[in-house]
Design an enzyme around this catalytic site. Structure first.
Site, PDB file in Angstrom:
ATOM      1  N   ASP A 210       0.849  -1.193   0.000  1.00 55.29           N
ATOM      2  CA  ASP A 210       0.000   0.000   0.000  1.00 55.29           C
ATOM      3  C   ASP A 210       0.889   1.249   0.000  1.00 55.29           C
ATOM      4  O   ASP A 210       2.103   1.158   0.094  1.00 55.29           O
ATOM      5  CB  ASP A 210      -0.905  -0.003   1.235  1.00 55.29           C
ATOM      6  N   ASP A 212       0.619   3.676   2.368  1.00 55.98           N
ATOM      7  CA  ASP A 212       0.461   4.291   3.674  1.00 55.98           C
ATOM      8  C   ASP A 212      -0.615   5.377   3.558  1.00 55.98           C
ATOM      9  O   ASP A 212      -1.490   5.298   2.695  1.00 55.98           O
ATOM     10  CB  ASP A 212       1.808   4.824   4.190  1.00 55.98           C
TER      11      ASP A 212
END
Length: 295
Positions: A210, A212
């Protein structure tokens, strides 16, 4: 010449190794407590392998409760010479996209609730972690990942946070914009420091799940999105690991970077002043140096 034994510490989503010959789950005792789980041992391409699921099968340990000292000590007792960490991480860089791998070379340690050393009162030692990963081992991981068809990036700074919560937006922006970090995770510290104290070569492969919370189009980190990416990353990790035996070989020469001699000048407590109980617990981690010093 010593025999190579590759130790894989698998993070979120990576709970075994495919294709191991003579595969067996082994319970390895440690004076530092119980490891995260039994250790899967066997051979791959004629090279000895050991696999330890960092969070335990079923993911029972949080990043804080992982028994890091017991894990590293247990791998050392089994005869592991080279440790490769594979772990799920968030990215602070647009170009480090979910599904990519990053071969980490530096860390910033923001953890605070973990035991970070094998040494202490009664036997003091200070090892250098200026370069906390092994370049030779990182080269092998990069080559193996590319051969497995993974988009891999070389070198990056890993921000190790305590967790288990993900970052606030303010923290994420600070780590990215002020501190210049590249990826964020919760498990490579104190693992890398302990591997250095145990004179084990250590490489870290960050598997991006991802962006973040800093990314304007990403929003808050969502565990469901991370789990979806984890599945694909786990397959890539197993394909990478399958290529490591051919790259590292069955025979192990001394590390050109000195990882396996990290304690040569690290121990400060005089032999006659050392705590016998602590010295006894260090028999695997520091046995080479203790024997040379007559301790």
């Amino acid at each position: 010449m010593a025999q190579t034994m590759i130790g894989i510490i698998g993070g979120s989503g990576v709970y075994d190794i495919d294709g191991l010959e003579g595969a067996e789950w082994v319970q390895q005792d440690s004076p530092w407590g119980a490891p995260s789980d039994a250790i899967l041992t066997g051979t791959l391409g004629g090279t000895q392998m050991a696999f330890l699921p960092r969070h335990g099968r079923g993911h029972v340990h949080s990043p804080t409760t992982v028994p890091y000292r017991a894990n590293i000590d247990a791998l050392k007792r089994l005869g592991v010479t080279d440790v490769i960490s594979v772990s799920a991480c968030g990215s602070f860089r647009e170009e480090l996209a979910p599904g990519d791998f990053v071969i980490v070379d530096q860390f910033i340690d923001r953890t605070f609730a973990r035991e970070k050393s094998f040494f202490g009162t009664g036997c003091v030692a200070h090892v250098s972690v200026a370069h906390p990963t092994c370049r030779r081992l990182g080269d092998a991981c990069e080559t193996a990942a590319r051969e497995a068809g993974v988009t891999v990036h070389r070198d990056g700074t890993y921000l190790a946070m305590e967790g288990p919560q993900f970052s606030t937006l303010a923290e994420s922006k600070m780590y990215r914009e002020v501190w210049g970090c590249d990826v964020i995770g919760m498990t490579n510290m104190p693992e890398a420091k302990l591997a250095r104290e145990a004179e084990l070569c250590y490489a870290s492969v960050a598997m991006i799940t991802d962006y973040d919370s800093w990314h304007p189009d990403h929003g808050a980190v969502d565990v469901t999105q991370i789990i979806a990416t984890l599945t694909g990353n786990a397959d890539k990790a197993r394909n990478m690991v399958a290529r490591l035996p051919d790259l590292l070989g069955g025979e192990r020469a001394p590390c050109p970077h000195g990882c396996d001699r990290a304690l040569d000048f690290a121990m400060l407590t005089a032999p006659e002043a050392r705590d016998p109980a602590l010295v006894a617990k260090l028999d695997a981690v520091a046995g080479r140096v203790l024997a040379a010093q007559g301790a």
